[in-house]
Design a protein around this motif. Sequence first.
Motif, PDB file in Angstrom:
ATOM      1  N   UNK A 108       1.704 -27.309  13.705  1.00  7.29           N
ATOM      2  CA  UNK A 108       1.219 -27.526  12.346  1.00  7.29           C
ATOM      3  C   UNK A 108       0.160 -28.612  12.351  1.00  7.29           C
ATOM      4  N   UNK A 109      -0.824 -28.443  11.490  1.00  4.53           N
ATOM      5  CA  UNK A 109      -1.799 -29.513  11.293  1.00  4.53           C
ATOM      6  C   UNK A 109      -2.390 -29.407   9.897  1.00  4.53           C
ATOM      7  N   UNK A 110      -2.773 -30.565   9.379  1.00  2.00           N
ATOM      8  CA  UNK A 110      -3.344 -30.657   8.044  1.00  2.00           C
ATOM      9  C   UNK A 110      -4.864 -30.513   8.135  1.00  2.00           C
ATOM     10  N   UNK A 111      -5.400 -29.532   7.419  1.00  3.70           N
ATOM     11  CA  UNK A 111      -6.859 -29.388   7.381  1.00  3.70           C
ATOM     12  C   UNK A 111      -7.472 -30.554   6.621  1.00  3.70           C
ATOM     13  N   UNK A 112      -8.560 -31.140   7.105  1.00  2.00           N
ATOM     14  CA  UNK A 112      -9.198 -32.252   6.393  1.00  2.00           C
ATOM     15  C   UNK A 112      -9.673 -31.827   5.007  1.00  2.00           C
ATOM     16  N   UNK A 113      -9.768 -32.764   4.055  1.00  2.00           N
ATOM     17  CA  UNK A 113     -10.186 -32.427   2.690  1.00  2.00           C
ATOM     18  C   UNK A 113     -11.581 -31.808   2.607  1.00  2.00           C
ATOM     19  N   UNK A 114     -12.418 -32.087   3.607  1.00  3.26           N
ATOM     20  CA  UNK A 114     -13.795 -31.588   3.558  1.00  3.26           C
ATOM     21  C   UNK A 114     -13.911 -30.128   3.989  1.00  3.26           C
ATOM     22  N   UNK A 115     -12.822 -29.478   4.323  1.00  4.26           N
ATOM     23  CA  UNK A 115     -12.851 -28.071   4.750  1.00  4.26           C
ATOM     24  C   UNK A 115     -12.809 -27.167   3.518  1.00  4.26           C
ATOM     25  N   UNK A 116     -13.792 -26.288   3.395  1.00  7.43           N
ATOM     26  CA  UNK A 116     -13.833 -25.349   2.275  1.00  7.43           C
ATOM     27  C   UNK A 116     -13.012 -24.102   2.565  1.00  7.43           C
ATOM     28  N   UNK A 117     -13.086 -23.583   3.775  1.00  6.09           N
ATOM     29  CA  UNK A 117     -12.343 -22.374   4.128  1.00  6.09           C
ATOM     30  C   UNK A 117     -12.073 -22.378   5.622  1.00  6.09           C
ATOM     31  N   UNK A 118     -11.088 -21.564   6.017  1.00  8.87           N
ATOM     32  CA  UNK A 118     -10.699 -21.494   7.425  1.00  8.87           C
ATOM     33  C   UNK A 118     -10.395 -20.060   7.794  1.00  8.87           C
ATOM     34  N   UNK A 119     -10.885 -19.655   8.955  1.00 12.21           N
ATOM     35  CA  UNK A 119     -10.607 -18.323   9.492  1.00 12.21           C
ATOM     36  C   UNK A 119     -10.023 -18.511  10.889  1.00 12.21           C
ATOM     37  N   UNK A 120      -8.678 -18.446  10.993  1.00 11.72           N
ATOM     38  CA  UNK A 120      -7.989 -18.745  12.240  1.00 11.72           C
ATOM     39  C   UNK A 120      -7.130 -17.554  12.663  1.00 11.72           C
ATOM     40  N   UNK A 121      -7.170 -17.230  13.945  1.00  8.28           N
ATOM     41  CA  UNK A 121      -6.352 -16.140  14.493  1.00  8.28           C
ATOM     42  C   UNK A 121      -5.743 -16.598  15.813  1.00  8.28           C
ATOM     43  N   UNK A 122      -4.687 -15.893  16.242  1.00  3.89           N
ATOM     44  CA  UNK A 122      -4.023 -16.233  17.501  1.00  3.89           C
ATOM     45  C   UNK A 122      -3.735 -14.958  18.281  1.00  3.89           C
ATOM     46  N   UNK A 123      -3.632 -15.109  19.600  1.00  4.53           N
ATOM     47  CA  UNK A 123      -3.307 -13.957  20.448  1.00  4.53           C
ATOM     48  C   UNK A 123      -1.806 -13.777  20.626  1.00  4.53           C
ATOM     49  N   UNK A 124      -1.021 -14.691  20.009  1.00  2.85           N
ATOM     50  CA  UNK A 124       0.437 -14.577  20.069  1.00  2.85           C
ATOM     51  C   UNK A 124       1.034 -15.346  18.891  1.00  2.85           C
ATOM     52  N   UNK A 125       2.003 -14.745  18.213  1.00  2.09           N
ATOM     53  CA  UNK A 125       2.624 -15.399  17.064  1.00  2.09           C
ATOM     54  C   UNK A 125       1.853 -15.138  15.781  1.00  2.09           C
ATOM     55  N   UNK A 126       2.209 -15.887  14.739  1.00  3.03           N
ATOM     56  CA  UNK A 126       1.591 -15.718  13.415  1.00  3.03           C
ATOM     57  C   UNK A 126       1.005 -17.029  12.936  1.00  3.03           C
TER      58      UNK A 126
END
Length: 413
Positions: free
Chosen positions: A307-325
């Motif tokens: 888990x990690x907290x996205x910084x306040x300056x982030x407008x959007x995030x597109x994250x994917x993984x090759x294992x898990x959700x």
Amino acid sequence: MLQCIFLLSDSGEVMLEKQLTGHRVDRSICDWFWDQSISQGDSFKPVIASPTHYLFQVVQEGITFLACTQVEMPPLMGIEFLCRVADVLSEYLGGLNEDVIKDNFVIVYELLDEMIDNGFPLTTEPNILREMIAPPNIVSKVLSVVTGNSSNVSDTLPGATGSCVPWRAADPKYANNEVYVDLVEEMDAVINRDGVLVKCEIYGEVQVNSHLSGLPDLTLSFANPSILDDVRFHPCVRFRPWESHQLLSFVPPDGEFKLMSYRVKKLKSTPIYVKPQLTSDAGKCRVNVLVGIKNDPGKTIDSITLQFQLPPCILSADLTSNHGTVNILSNKICSWSIGRIPKDKAPSLTGTLVLETELERLHVFPTFRVGFRIMGVALSGLQIDKLDLKTVPNRLYKGFRALTRAGEFEVRS
């Protein structure tokens, strides 16, 4: 002698007040205490001297337990009693938060009435308190509404009142005599942005589940007790055998209890590694996180999370993984559930973060919090040697287990 106990929420609101003696402590002392706590910032002082009182504080799960006295007394006595109160309430209520305490005011007051008498600790053993005050459940709440009787106090004294040891019933009888010992450990670690292990230590507990007839006398020994630091014992443990030979000699309470807690400091390695890479330019930040097994403990590592907290300056995030959700929650916390690490590939998290329009680069980097669980092994290296009973009943069953999970495990990027 304690004169009053207050329970404060994380905003400083007084949720509960219990006067313990004829001398009434004014609630305004809580306002003075909260102002002092704010002014001190991150520094924590368990004992504070106000102009009129000595104050003892213990914080657990966001709830502040505050005790007041005007007389000289051993500070550790006040702190230890507050820790007992916090542990008992957490066990009774299934956790501590503002809503749970407000929903169970009656039981909290009943427990405090039994745990302290005229300012002096009285009954603090959870097993004995359960015999006197029934834990809350749906049936008891429905009956209290129907009958109008909200008391959970038993009409009969607990069996321990006739026993020579206050934490054990007088003469329990069991057809099957059994005792099980669990080593439950949490690993706290801090890894800096260069991958260097800054801190790594274990907080552990020896938990016992005992169902033995009569008055058993047990002795538990470890193969390597010298690695233990900051040990803390249940009142049933005799201190002299531990001091001279590092043996735990005790007459156990009936049922489940925590026999001791300990720390093992300055460990050299962790079971898994986390390698985050964040590079930013042109208003975007590319994320690449690798997770894998660093030191194989010989048992399966499962329930791995990141888990990690996205910084306040982030407008959007597109994250994917090759294992898990991967899930991004509404409070901008990114949660990656890995489970077990497959043998054929290392789990990786990749993606792009979009920064605010006026930012070219990311200046605030997140801290990654890691979770995992390992059944059947104690990473501290602590090993149980043997468990002996002086008077062995017929058909005795003994069992030992170990569990290690992540505590405050942080990787900085």
